[in-house]
Structures are given as C-alpha cells and as structure tokens.
Write an enzyme that holds these catalytic residues in place. Structure first.
Site, short mmCIF file in Angstrom:
data_model
loop_
_atom_site.label_atom_id
_atom_site.label_comp_id
_atom_site.label_asym_id
_atom_site.label_seq_id
_atom_site.Cartn_x
_atom_site.Cartn_y
_atom_site.Cartn_z
N GLU A 80 0.81 -1.21 0.00
CA GLU A 80 0.00 0.00 0.00
C GLU A 80 0.85 1.27 0.00
OE1 GLU A 80 -3.26 0.36 -0.09
OE2 GLU A 80 -3.77 2.27 0.85
N ASP A 81 1.90 1.28 0.84
CA ASP A 81 2.59 2.56 1.10
C ASP A 81 3.98 2.69 0.51
OD1 ASP A 81 0.42 3.29 2.57
OD2 ASP A 81 1.27 2.76 4.50
#
Ligand code: MN
Length: 717
Positions: A80-81
C-alpha cells in the site's frame, strides 16, 4: 533523514519470547525489507514508520501464530505505502506470503475508502482473497489494535473519533465474533477513552471507591479462595482482575444499576486441568460460600455461539464480598482469550481432525463479505452478523439474501423480487420441499417454486416477518379484491341490463360513468362492492330522465347509503364485508364470534362465512381471489349464534338430562339435536346450541368434560 540502527536479532528474540519457534532468517529478511522500503516515512508519533509493522508482528507472535503470519504482519503496509510490489514479495518470500499481504492491503483499502463507493469488482476480488486465509483477518485486527494503542498521537480529534467509532462498530465486534475476547476488551476500552473520556474517568474514580486504592482486596480474596481450593485440587490456578471501565459501564447500562450494586467488577477465575475438576471446584465454591441465585451459568454443557466455554457463578465470597467466579480448563481459557487464534493453533497440532465444522460461521461471514457489492453494505452486514439478529440464506445461484431472524421462505421470495413472492407456490430448502411458513436458518439454500397462476394468499400475512413481504401481500390482495369487485359489478349490471331489456349496454355504462363521475372500472367496482346500487344506475340510463329526477335519484342514493351504513352497524357484526352484499354463515363449520373467519365470494349470491379451519376452504385454494379476510366486530353482544358440538355419552338413563341441564346452567339454549350413532356402551349426539361467542361454547364444552357420563365432547368443524 538517516535510518536508525536496527537490532534485528533482538526483535526476533522478542517474538520468540512468547514461546514460539520461528524461521529467524526469513523474519529478519522481512524486517530488513520493512526498514528499507518504509525508509524515512514517519508515524504520527514521530517515530520511524517501520516500528509499526514490527509491533504489529509482535501482537501476532503473542497470539502464537506462525512465521508466515509474522512476516505478513511485518510487510502488511508495504504494498500500500511503498514501492514494494506483489511480485517482489512473491519472489523474495513466497507466493503464500504475497497473497496474505495482498489480502491485508485490500482490507486496508476498504477501511480508508469506506466513504466512497468503490468499484464492486475490486471489492469482490479483495474479499475472495480474504476468505482464502483467516490469518489476513487476524493481521488486520492486530494492525487496528496497534493503531488504537497509538491513537493519541493523532492531532485531530475528529479523526481520532472517526477511527474509534469505526473500531467500535466493526473491529471490536469482529474480534468478539471470532472469540478474541482479550483484543475485543482492549479495543473497546481504548475507544471508550477516545469517545467518552469524562465518563471513563468518573467510572475509574468510583471503581477505586469500591475496591480500594491498593490491589489488596483482590489479593486477599485470591489467597482466601486458594486456601479453599488447593487442599482438594493442588494444580488449580486462581486469578483476579479488575474489569475495564468500558465493560463496567456496559454492565451498569444493561442492568440499570449503579457501580456499587455490581457484583462482578472484579472477576475471579479458577483454571484447572479437566472438565471434571471444573465441576469439583464449583461444588467446593457452593458448599463453602453462599451462592447468589439466578447468576449461575454453565457454558461448559452449553457453549456460547462463538465456542466460549466456562462456568460462571456469583457467591458471597471471602470477607462477605459478592464476587463472580469463572471456572474453566486451560484450553477453554485459551479459546476464550484468543478465540480463533487458539483454534488455529489447536488445528495446527491436530492436522487430521475434522474440525471444519467449527468454522461454519466464518465461512458464512466471509460469503457475506463476498457477495456484497459496496463497502457500505459490507459495513452494514458485518454489524448485523455480529448481533445475531439476522439469518443469511443463499439463492440457488449462490447470492446471499439477508433476512431478519424468524423469516420464512415467503419472506425470502419477496426479498428476491416482489414477483417471485407473489407467484410462489412452494419452496425447497437445502433440496427438500418444505411448507412455505418454514423458518429459515443461517446457511440455508432456498429455491422458490413459482407458478404464473399463483397470487399472494391472505394466509401468508400470518407468518411473514418482513415489512416488505407484508406490504407486498397487502397490495396484491387489495388489487385482487378490486378486480374481484369489478368482475362482480360487471356481472351484476349485465344481468340487470338484460332483465330490464336495455340493449346498448356500452352506451348505458358510459352514461352512468358520466353521471357518477367515475371511470368504467371504478363504477363497476362500486357496483360490485355495493356502494352504488343497480337501480340507481338503471335510473340514469333510462331514456326518460330529466334533470329533476336525476337530482332526486342522487338524493335517494345518499339516503340509501346512510341507511345501508346503519343497517350494517346494526346487523352484521363483521368487519371486511362488502356493503350491500348478502352474507350468511356456513352450515358446515358454524363460525362463532371469536373464531377466526374468512368469507368466500359466490358471484351473484353474496358471501359465505366460514371458520378459518373449515375443511371446505380447501376447495378454494386455487381461487384465492374469492377468499376475503374478515374479522368479528368486538362490540357485538346480544345476537345469538348457533354453535354445534358432538358429545359421546355413556349409555345410561340419566346421561341426556345431565348434559342438557348443564348446557342450560351455562346459559346455552339447545335449538336442535340429533343422535348420530349408538352402540352398547355409548351414544353420540350432535347439539345445536345458541351461544354468544366461541368462548361461550368453549365454556360449555369444558363444563361437559367434567361430567362422568360424558366420554368425549368436541366442536363440530
Ligand atoms: Mn498498518
């Protein structure tokens, strides 16, 4: 910003301190990846971001999950990051770990985009991935737990509150549902602190007032309980702990009492080695201390839905304190605290045992997730499933239909589509044909059998539970009734025109419509239903009408209407009848006030009233449009009705006089009787009796039943 020195071995040691054996090499590699890829990212606390996944993994280690779960936790925010991809994780670790991380990522995405409706397809993909492995859900819970533990670093109060509310609504119940009591309690308490800090403070303050500032009270009670138990079961362990402010608050709300009246703000727990020992400890508690009635619960013999087992009892314990004691084995305790995590562990240890059944509800939950298109629905359904007030059933194609508890196959049919409801003639549940009023349970696969000829039946109204089904049934019945009256009106007016030798019926009807300001159908309806009578129509269509006579007949019509209304009030003690139509009581079943009744419309000859149980109604099941639901007017008092009973009497001289005088004593008036059968010992007689109501007849029957000469009495249906 430079990256701080990370002591990889120390972290893995910390994980292993929870008594698990892990793949050190791979776990260290995962931490290296997290440190490298999260790089200089910071948490709200100001600490490097990678502390977060490392701490989440520690929660997983504490739950004693395996290396793959720990690695998943360490990598859970990377896709996700950071720049790390699914492929990277697959190549450097394994396909399985990549899938797990991907599952957590997708859950995180719904969490953050829950306010926008996401594409249904993506959502389904994510949920399917999720249902592959329950460890995804556990890592997600651990992630949320750690975020809650550090929530005070978030600056904006609105953001803290939003996250706390979401946690309260979704994650805490989810933890409870999968039996992870410990995590649930901690989540709720942190949320409570965020959402109602003042309430929490005041409870904690009062709590100190009750148990004292020092922990002495708890310590002393533990010692005293131990002295009672150890001589008999030396391996038993006794624990005491304070309840959290949130759980005390909930108890106070549920029981509507104040804190001093709560018996269980301190919970004591006795943990033993076997079920047999649980009951021995229970016996010991009850024989040593006074038990407080109505507080005893045995969840060992009857476990809770989430698998929870324990014995709970409240006693007047040492020092006269009213305390709750929970008694359970170590395994029950692990399952109570860790829930699914414990199950998962026990499953790892007993690979071959067929414990798939324990997880049925998880599959249900996951399939709900799998079949709802929007995050909103997901949230809604997750909440509902938690509260056990819903059942989830499948269509033959595998779609999930959610219904309130108690819902029947007919509710299901209407939930699928109102046409399916109106046309349903039968239902199959899990492959077998069942009565329509069958209550559905979770996981039932339901197939509705329909027919174009079928329409909604008034009987369905008695057992459906959803508002949707009920309103659809009423709507359809109203339409049917309208159609029925139109048909009736049409046939009545046709007969009248014919006998009055009116040749152009169409023209005549048009004239009447104009006069009464009604459409054709509404006019026929009014005629069928009796609010416009045929003579008045006739007056309008006769050629020699002038304005005066038209006005006159309108006046007559009004008067007649008033009279009819009055007549109805006086004479017919039944609601739901068609005004102006002839009605009579069926001879087959003798309906009495108080009986359930229905009317059968006979075109041209009015309505016959039967009891709801009358066998002759069977003849009309294929013509539901002719059946009208009726109810008695409760205000009727003095109109006598004929009820019929059949009595079997012992064949002796006085029998008949006993029966007739008893009927008279109960104020029944015999109007007729008939000997129906006779043999050496008994004879059977049917009596027609004037009574006030069904209850009155019942009273007579009960009186007769008491008599020695009466062998049997029954109502004739
Ligand atoms: Mn996270």
């Amino acid at each position: 910003m430079s990256i701080e020195e990370v002591d990889y071995n120390a972290i893995v040691d910390r994980y292993e301190s929870y008594g698990i054996k892990i793949d050190r090499k791979m776990v260290i590699k995962a931490i290296e990846f997290a440190v490298k890829y999260h790089g200089p990212q910071l948490r709200a606390s100001g600490k490097p971001y990678y502390h977060h996944p490392i701490d989440v993994a520690e929660i997983i280690a504490e739950l004693k999950f395996d290396s793959d779960s720990i690695i998943t936790a360490i990598l859970h925010d990377t896709i996700e990051d950071t720049d790390l991809t699914y492929e990277d994780i697959k190549n450097h670790f394994s396909e399985n770990i990549a899938r797990l991380v991907d599952g957590v990522t997708k859950l995180t995405q719904i969490e953050f985009r829950a306010h926008n409706v996401r594409q249904a397809e993506n959502f389904r993909k994510l949920l399917i991935a999720m249902s592959d492995d329950i460890r995804v859900l556990i890592v997600k819970l651990a992630d949320r737990l750690h975020n809650m533990r550090t929530i005070n670093f978030l600056k904006k109060p609105e953001k803290r509150e939003r996250i706390a509310r979401e946690t309260m609504e979704i994650y805490a119940p989810l933890a409870e549902r999968i039996g992870m009591q410990k995590i649930k309690i901690e989540l709720q308490d942190i949320c409570f602190q965020v959402l109602h800090p003042e309430v929490r403070e005041s409870i904690l303050g009062r709590f100190k007032g009750v148990v004292g500032n020092t922990g002495d009270a708890i310590e002393n009670i533990i010692n005293s309980l131990s002295k009672t138990i150890y001589p008999i079961i030396s391996s038993a362990k006794v624990y005491g702990r304070k309840k959290t402010a949130y759980s005390i608050w909930m108890k106070m709300k549920q029981k509507n009492v104040n804190i001093d009246q709560l018996s269980d703000i301190i919970a004591f727990r006795v943990i033993v080695n076997s079920v047999e020992e649980c009951y021995r400890v229970l016996g010991l508690m009850h024989s040593t201390y006074k038990m407080v009635p109505d507080n005893f619960q045995d969840f060992i013999s009857t476990p809770k839905n989430n698998g929870y087992q324990s014995i709970h009892t409240v006693i007047i314990g040492p020092f006269g304190c009213k305390i709750e004691v929970q008694i359970r084995t170590q395994e029950m305790h692990d399952i109570a605290e860790l829930g699914l995590a414990a199950h998962w562990r026990y499953k790892q240890n007993h690979q071959d045992n067929a414990d798939g059944k324990k997880y049925t509800w998880i599959r249900e939950l996951l399939s709900i997730l799998d079949h709802n298109a929007t995050p909103e629905e997901f949230l809604k359904n997750t909440k509902m499933a938690m509260y056990y007030d819903q059942v989830f059933c499948f269509t033959p194609k595998g779609n999930v239909i959610s219904l309130p508890k108690g819902a029947t196959t007919v509710d299901f049919a209407y939930m699928v589509h109102s046409d399916v409801g109106n046309r349903c003639t039968g239902a199959k549940v899990n492959g077998s044909i069942v009565p329509l009023k069958t209550e559905l349970v979770n996981g039932d696969q339901v197939e509705i059998i329909t027919s174009k000829k079928q329409t909604a039946s008034p009987n369905w109204e008695k057992f459906v539970v959803t508002g949707k089904a009920r309103s659809e049934i009423r709507k359809t019945l109203k339409m049917q009734q309208y159609d029925q009256y139109v048909k009736l009106g049409s046939s009545l007016i046709h007969k009248t025109f014919k006998s009055e030798e009116i040749e152009n019926e169409e023209e005549a009807l048009d004239k009447a419509c104009e006069f009464f300001h009604k459409s054709r159908l509404d006019l026929l309806y009014a005629i069928g239903q009796g609010s416009i009578c045929r003579e008045d129509v006739l007056k309008q269509v006769r050629p020699k009408q002038n304005k005066l006579s038209a006005a006159l007949s309108l006046l007559m019509l009004k008067k007649k209407k008033e009279r009819n209304n009055k007549n109805e009030e006086n004479k017919v003690p039944i609601h739901g009848l068609i005004a102006g139509m002839a009605m009579h009581f069926a001879k087959c079943c003798h309906p009495l006030p108080g009986d359930e009744i229905v009317g059968i419309i006979h075109t041209g000859s009015g309505v016959t009233i039967h009891t709801g149980e009358c066998k002759s109604l069977k003849n009309f099941t294929s013509m539901p449009e002719r059946i009208i639901p009726l109810t008695w007017d409760n205000n009727i008092t003095n109109i006598p009705f004929i009820g019929r009973i059949e009595v079997s009497l012992i064949n002796q001289p006085s029998s008949l006089s006993v029966v007739s005088s008893d009927i008279a004593k109960e104020k029944g008036n015999i109007t007729n009787f008939k000997v129906k059968g006779r043999n050496v010992d008994f004879f059977d007689i049917a009596f027609d009796i004037e009574v006030k109501s069904a209850a009155h007849l019942e009273q007579i029957i009960n009186t007769l039943k008491m008599k020695k000469v009466v062998q049997q009495v029954q109502k004739v249906r």
